[in-house]
Design an enzyme around this catalytic site. Sequence first.
Site, PDB file in Angstrom:
ATOM      1  N   LYS A 121       0.863  -1.184   0.000  1.00  0.00           N
ATOM      2  CA  LYS A 121       0.000   0.000   0.000  1.00  0.00           C
ATOM      3  C   LYS A 121       0.891   1.223   0.000  1.00  0.00           C
ATOM      4  O   LYS A 121       2.026   1.160   0.475  1.00  0.00           O
ATOM      5  CB  LYS A 121      -0.884   0.022   1.253  1.00  0.00           C
ATOM      6  CG  LYS A 121      -2.099   0.892   1.116  1.00  0.00           C
ATOM      7  CD  LYS A 121      -3.177   0.152   0.358  1.00  0.00           C
ATOM      8  CE  LYS A 121      -4.480   0.884   0.335  1.00  0.00           C
ATOM      9  NZ  LYS A 121      -5.574  -0.019  -0.030  1.00  0.00           N
TER      10      LYS A 121
HETATM   11  N1  GLU Z   1      -7.234   0.082  -3.271  1.00  0.00           N
HETATM   12  C1  GLU Z   1      -7.957  -1.122  -3.544  1.00  0.00           C
HETATM   13  C2  GLU Z   1      -7.956  -2.013  -2.322  1.00  0.00           C
HETATM   14  O1  GLU Z   1      -7.782  -1.572  -1.223  1.00  0.00           O
HETATM   15  C3  GLU Z   1      -7.501  -1.799  -4.809  1.00  0.00           C
HETATM   16  C4  GLU Z   1      -6.075  -2.265  -4.835  1.00  0.00           C
HETATM   17  C5  GLU Z   1      -5.606  -2.766  -6.184  1.00  0.00           C
HETATM   18  O2  GLU Z   1      -6.384  -2.823  -7.122  1.00  0.00           O
HETATM   19  O3  GLU Z   1      -4.409  -3.098  -6.268  1.00  0.00           O
HETATM   20  O4  GLU Z   1      -8.220  -3.181  -2.392  1.00  0.00           O
END
Ligand code: GLU
Length: 431
Positions: A121
């Site tokens: 993240k």
């Molecule tokens: N931000 C989204 C999540 O928390 C998508 C992450 C992604 O597609 O890599 O799952």
Amino acid sequence: MATEALKESDSDPRVRRARVSELEVVRHHFDRAWDSLGLKEDARQIFWEPYREISVQIPIKLSDGEMHVFHGFRIQHNGARGPYKGGMRFHPEVDVDEVRALASMMTWKTAVAGIPFGGAKGGVNVDTRGLKEHELEGIARALMDKIAKLVGPNRDIPAPDIGTNAQTMAWLMDEFGKLNGHTPAVVTGKPISLEGSYGREAATGRGCVVMFEEAAQKLGMDPAETTFMVQGFGNVGSWIARIMQGLGAKMVAVADQDGAIRSEAGIDADRLVEHVHVHGGKLTEFSEAEEIDGGDFYEVPCDVFFPAALGGMVHEDNACVFNFKVMVEGANNPTTFAADQILADNGVYVVPDLIANAGGVVVSYFEWVQNLQHFRWEEDAVNDMLRGVMTRTFGEVSARAEKDGKSLREAAFEIGIDRVVEASRTRGYFS
Ligand code: GLU
């Protein structure tokens, strides 16, 4: 919900964010699952903390003529099952612990969904409201410049999250391309014009609705006869609202950082999207619903609640007033462990974030696969495949929960951890 709104409402404990941090919540669930799986104590720390943390400074001159120094992060939690994967969040409350929590959630989320990624993240502690487009672009490009050596289609693949969107991904891709040549598979959630995938924008919301349909089938509910409320009307919340409405369900209340609205007759999701997203209006100024107190939102009676805002919004001060049967977590970490217990004691059926909001990263996986082949599937094909992954995931998690007499959350963590540990062990990382 936004900091300002919450500070103003500090007097109403129902509306504030939880006092316990998201990292504490995730580690609580992780530790409980690790203990119950009977895994070896000496390996716990490998999965407890991230593999790598990148923290960068982003100094940028904004149109007020002043230099502002933001902090950017990319935290790679675990890569045993594949390249690191996860969103980039632009929000004033982003801090290293929140990103750590969200990165580890991605590790377990991709594992439970059975897609070949690890977890990561990132984010920047910036308030995007009021920033000009070129200022956002400058922040996104500066962030990519500073992390470019550690991302890539086989290393780490960012995606949208709160405060970022397809345009942000286009800037990140373009900046990476300046250094490495055109590489669409370095980020997902891109615009359609730049090898983005059909169905990606709506995917997280669509996945939440599929999870609701699975839960409804188990509980003998008819989706067309249900009433629901949504907290957060950004990408996830607004797509949940539209897709639920398409099933015939009725939206009776919505809340966001500006406040809350309700209507027993039902709030039209398309017209609300038009009001908020197309015309930039405030939710509370939507003329077809009644404005209510942000705290009273939690007491509105309905069948299903979709928290789709920030983490920590469902806690001991509001979980006890809830008046619904099912909760499907569109947000990451919306629920503290104290609230989880209250909901369980009250017989609420909770579909946890780990599986409920996996639709986004599942279609990110499809986008990455398409990019690697420079190929494109039609939207129906993407949506069908998404449904397939979500229903399989729900089936596996609910079967384990029923067999072991556990919650879906406990079962999801156990399945995710099991798979990541197995991959790490097979690679020879520990015995
Ligand atoms: N931000 C989204 C999540 O928390 C998508 C992450 C992604 O597609 O890599 O799952």
